[in-house]
Design an enzyme around this catalytic site. Structure first.
Site, PDB file in Angstrom:
ATOM      1  N   GLU A 163     -12.078   2.303   4.043  1.00 56.73           N
ATOM      2  CA  GLU A 163     -11.068   2.414   5.092  1.00 56.73           C
ATOM      3  C   GLU A 163     -11.174   3.845   5.586  1.00 56.73           C
ATOM      4  O   GLU A 163     -10.565   4.754   5.023  1.00 56.73           O
ATOM      5  CB  GLU A 163      -9.669   2.104   4.560  1.00 56.73           C
ATOM      6  CG  GLU A 163      -8.670   2.078   5.702  1.00 56.73           C
ATOM      7  CD  GLU A 163      -7.256   1.814   5.248  1.00 56.73           C
ATOM      8  OE1 GLU A 163      -6.732   0.748   5.600  1.00 56.73           O
ATOM      9  OE2 GLU A 163      -6.682   2.676   4.553  1.00 56.73           O
ATOM     10  N   ARG A 197     -10.468  11.714   6.635  1.00 58.44           N
ATOM     11  CA  ARG A 197     -10.536  10.262   6.403  1.00 58.44           C
ATOM     12  C   ARG A 197     -11.872   9.631   6.776  1.00 58.44           C
ATOM     13  O   ARG A 197     -11.951   8.431   7.007  1.00 58.44           O
ATOM     14  CB  ARG A 197      -9.438   9.524   7.156  1.00 58.44           C
ATOM     15  CG  ARG A 197      -8.099   9.598   6.486  1.00 58.44           C
ATOM     16  CD  ARG A 197      -7.217   8.497   6.994  1.00 58.44           C
ATOM     17  NE  ARG A 197      -7.550   7.266   6.321  1.00 58.44           N
ATOM     18  CZ  ARG A 197      -6.758   6.648   5.469  1.00 58.44           C
ATOM     19  NH1 ARG A 197      -5.602   7.134   5.182  1.00 58.44           N
ATOM     20  NH2 ARG A 197      -7.126   5.532   4.898  1.00 58.44           N
ATOM     21  N   ASP A 248      -5.222   2.996  -2.250  1.00 53.94           N
ATOM     22  CA  ASP A 248      -6.011   3.640  -1.201  1.00 53.94           C
ATOM     23  C   ASP A 248      -6.290   5.027  -1.739  1.00 53.94           C
ATOM     24  O   ASP A 248      -5.382   5.863  -1.821  1.00 53.94           O
ATOM     25  CB  ASP A 248      -5.220   3.689   0.097  1.00 53.94           C
ATOM     26  CG  ASP A 248      -5.995   4.337   1.233  1.00 53.94           C
ATOM     27  OD1 ASP A 248      -6.766   5.289   0.969  1.00 53.94           O
ATOM     28  OD2 ASP A 248      -5.811   3.915   2.386  1.00 53.94           O
ATOM     29  N   GLU A 288       0.831  -1.197   0.000  1.00 51.46           N
ATOM     30  CA  GLU A 288       0.000   0.000   0.000  1.00 51.46           C
ATOM     31  C   GLU A 288       0.868   1.251   0.000  1.00 51.46           C
ATOM     32  O   GLU A 288       1.615   1.492   0.935  1.00 51.46           O
ATOM     33  CB  GLU A 288      -0.912   0.034   1.234  1.00 51.46           C
ATOM     34  CG  GLU A 288      -1.782   1.268   1.263  1.00 51.46           C
ATOM     35  CD  GLU A 288      -2.785   1.273   2.399  1.00 51.46           C
ATOM     36  OE1 GLU A 288      -3.466   2.304   2.558  1.00 51.46           O
ATOM     37  OE2 GLU A 288      -2.899   0.268   3.128  1.00 51.46           O
ATOM     38  N   HIS A 306      -9.161   0.753  -1.578  1.00 47.50           N
ATOM     39  CA  HIS A 306      -9.789   1.365  -0.406  1.00 47.50           C
ATOM     40  C   HIS A 306     -10.361   2.709  -0.812  1.00 47.50           C
ATOM     41  O   HIS A 306      -9.751   3.423  -1.602  1.00 47.50           O
ATOM     42  CB  HIS A 306      -8.762   1.703   0.683  1.00 47.50           C
ATOM     43  CG  HIS A 306      -8.132   0.558   1.352  1.00 47.50           C
ATOM     44  ND1 HIS A 306      -6.958   0.702   2.063  1.00 47.50           N
ATOM     45  CD2 HIS A 306      -8.480  -0.741   1.471  1.00 47.50           C
ATOM     46  CE1 HIS A 306      -6.625  -0.448   2.584  1.00 47.50           C
ATOM     47  NE2 HIS A 306      -7.515  -1.343   2.234  1.00 47.50           N
ATOM     48  N   GLU A 359       4.190  10.371   5.385  1.00 46.88           N
ATOM     49  CA  GLU A 359       4.290   9.138   6.166  1.00 46.88           C
ATOM     50  C   GLU A 359       5.487   8.270   5.790  1.00 46.88           C
ATOM     51  O   GLU A 359       5.881   7.404   6.572  1.00 46.88           O
ATOM     52  CB  GLU A 359       3.014   8.311   5.999  1.00 46.88           C
ATOM     53  CG  GLU A 359       1.773   9.028   6.490  1.00 46.88           C
ATOM     54  CD  GLU A 359       0.487   8.331   6.114  1.00 46.88           C
ATOM     55  OE1 GLU A 359      -0.403   8.311   6.973  1.00 46.88           O
ATOM     56  OE2 GLU A 359       0.365   7.834   4.971  1.00 46.88           O
TER      57      GLU A 359
END
Length: 151
Positions: A129, A99, A66, A33, A91, A39
């Protein structure tokens, strides 16, 4: 920190293959992913995840899109092209930092994402998600027009 990208890539591919081989013993697959730039410094785009999956040269290794990360990273509309063979899962969440579950005001961007999946012939799994607030049942009801896009 003091490792070259090439050395880090080689080591990561070894770890990916090690884990994928264990997954294979149990009938599972490993999906890479891509995350947001804030991040990580590796595997930021779906194309990068698919490239890593190909470099692993292991049928048990693929990638995830995602769409929250995809959107936050500013990936291009053709970000899934060339990934059909390695895309194992998708996702969705709201296209913003909260989110949360996508709601009706997000329908245009989520419909765009669905079209991107359709264009590459994606017919595998999709999940939400996302975060829910205090009234998750109400939020889920608000998300129904979005979820119906994927029927």
């Amino acid at each position: 920190e003091n490792m070259s990208y090439e050395e880090a890539e080689q080591k990561l591919i070894k770890v990916i293959n090690y884990c994928a081989n264990i997954c294979g013993k149990y009938g599972m697959k490993l999906a890479i992913e891509p995350l947001q730039r804030v991040e990580t410094n590796m595997i930021i785009t779906v194309k990068e995840a698919c490239e890593f999956a190909r470099k692993a040269n292991n049928d048990n290794v693929g990638a995830i899109v995602d769409f929250h990360h995809f959107y936050m990273n500013g990936e291009s509309d053709d970000g899934l092209k060339g990934c059909a063979d390695k895309l194992f899962h998708a996702h969705i969440a709201r296209p913003n930092p909260d989110r949360k579950i996508p709601i009706e005001e997000d329908i245009d961007i989520v419909n765009k994402w669905k079209k991107m999946l359709d264009e590459i012939g994606y017919d595998k799994t999709l999940s939400l998600e996302c975060l829910f607030g205090e009234n998750w049942a109400n939020e889920y009801e608000q998300a129904m027009p979005i979820l119906k896009l994927f029927k």
